[in-house]
Design an enzyme around this catalytic site. Structure first.
Site, mmCIF file in Angstrom:
data_model
loop_
_atom_site.group_PDB
_atom_site.id
_atom_site.type_symbol
_atom_site.label_atom_id
_atom_site.label_comp_id
_atom_site.label_asym_id
_atom_site.label_seq_id
_atom_site.Cartn_x
_atom_site.Cartn_y
_atom_site.Cartn_z
ATOM 1 N N SER A 40 0.804 -1.226 0.000
ATOM 2 C CA SER A 40 0.000 0.000 0.000
ATOM 3 C C SER A 40 0.833 1.271 0.000
ATOM 4 O O SER A 40 0.287 2.348 -0.175
ATOM 5 C CB SER A 40 -0.922 0.020 1.221
ATOM 6 O OG SER A 40 -0.144 0.002 2.404
ATOM 7 N N LYS A 83 1.288 4.416 6.913
ATOM 8 C CA LYS A 83 0.618 5.229 5.899
ATOM 9 C C LYS A 83 1.172 6.646 5.941
ATOM 10 O O LYS A 83 1.917 7.020 6.840
ATOM 11 C CB LYS A 83 -0.905 5.293 6.156
ATOM 12 C CG LYS A 83 -1.613 3.962 6.088
ATOM 13 C CD LYS A 83 -1.898 3.535 4.673
ATOM 14 C CE LYS A 83 -2.645 2.225 4.627
ATOM 15 N NZ LYS A 83 -1.815 1.039 4.578
#
Lengths: 157, 202
Positions: A40, A83
């Site tokens: 991701s 993230k």
């Protein structure tokens, strides 16, 4: 003979406890090495990359927009996710998918941050589970360790 | 002269050795095992702070028992606040009683990390009826809990900010240590009118 062995065992235990506590303080208040897995955050961080995360920014509230952070997963407290911070509290963020025609926006509530992976097509992030409380942030990634064939290891900032 | 210098050096060495043993061990103990804190505010009356401002309860916070995020309905727990650190929470915040020098230095002077102390009402999967929340019935999502103060109406809890992520769990309050006449073990007690409507699994 037995007293000698017991003495050695206690000394060993003492050293283990002492170094364990120093390690805990180092990871909690300074930083540590983390292995990232998952797609991701490509292309910034690939699967199985080794990165160094520091915890000082979290304690001094210096997390900025654009930082890559390690966060306790909101849905599973035993796992961590990695993230990028897209919005801090009060910022306006786009909550719809890139493929949607009509864009929807919302404001990040107080005490929360909005996280998104760099690989938007293959990332479950705040677009899926909403804004993440600031208290879940564990650290900020500052270095990535890259191994090249020429040298033993280079540090890539 | 050389002897005095040798003695001074020995003392300095002993001091640093003690420092590097005592400080990490104490900090780790207070972070991972247990610590003590004073409860402020009226949101957990009558269980905590029944005397109001005159006598604040001091509770023992147990980190070790929630290391696997194992909480039961009715437990009194402390959480890291999920609202702005610039906002002072008027109800049931608490301050550290014991402050190690390292901890004090690393806390930001502007915004000390707020902790709130509340009772766990529902676990993940439970459906409960809320008091004053934007939705009348809420199913607690996976990995979250629903917390409420015992003094409804005077409590800043899940009825204001919704379900809380388990990652924000800080410690479980197990005993009241001060004042001496209130020395007791805090039992997990779920008010019968706050029981969940439907439990996913026992």
């Amino acid at each position: 003979m037995l007293r000698n062995a017991l003495g050695k065992a206690f000394r060993f235990l003492g050293y283990t406890v002492q170094y364990g506590c120093i390690a805990h303080c180092a990871f909690e208040y300074l930083g540590g090495i983390v292995v990232c897995s998952g797609p991701s955050m490509e292309p910034t961080i690939q699967n199985s990359d080794i990165v160094f995360s520091e915890s000082l920014s979290r304690h001094f509230y210096c997390i900025r927009k654009g930082d890559i952070v390690i966060v306790k997963s909101p849905n599973d407290p035993k796992s961590n996710i990695c993230k990028r911070v897209i919005g801090l509290e009060g910022d306006k963020v786009c909550t719809s998918n890139p493929s949607d025609f009509l864009k929807s926006h919302s404001y990040v509530p107080k005490g929360h941050v909005w996280l998104e992976g760099d690989n938007l097509r293959n990332s479950t992030d705040s677009r899926c589970y909403g804004p993440v409380p600031y208290g879940l942030i564990r650290g900020r990634i500052c270095l990535k360790i890259v191994f090249s064939t020429k040298m033993n290891g280079t540090i890539f900032v | 002269m050389a002897q005095a210098q040798g003695l001074g050096r020995r003392y300095i060495k002993a001091f640093f050795k003690g420092f590097f043993v005592a400080v990490p061990v104490t900090v780790t103990f207070l972070d991972r095992v247990a610590c003590v804190a004073r409860v402020e505010g009226a949101s957990m009356q009558p269980s905590l702070n029944p005397g109001g401002r005159e006598a604040s309860d001091v509770v023992l916070l147990n980190h070790w028992s929630i290391r696997n995020y194992d909480v039961q309905r009715g437990d009194i727990v402390s959480l890291v606040s999920s609202v702005s650190f610039w906002r002072s929470i008027p109800f049931a915040t608490y301050t550290w009683c014991l402050n190690v020098v390292c901890l004090f230095l690393l806390r930001s002077p502007r915004n000390p990390e707020q902790k709130i102390i509340k009772r766990v009402i529902a676990l993940e999967g439970d459906i409960i009826k809320t008091i004053g929340y934007k939705k009348k019935y809420v199913k607690v999502p996976h990995g979250h809990i629903w917390v409420e103060g015992d003094h409804h109406g005077h409590s800043f809890d899940s009825n204001a900010f919704g379900p809380v992520s388990l990652g924000l769990l800080h410690a479980r309050a197990t005993h009241i240590l001060w004042p001496p006449q209130r020395w007791q073990k805090l039992q997990p007690m779920l008010p019968p009118e706050r029981k969940p409507l439907h439990r996913e699994q026992e």
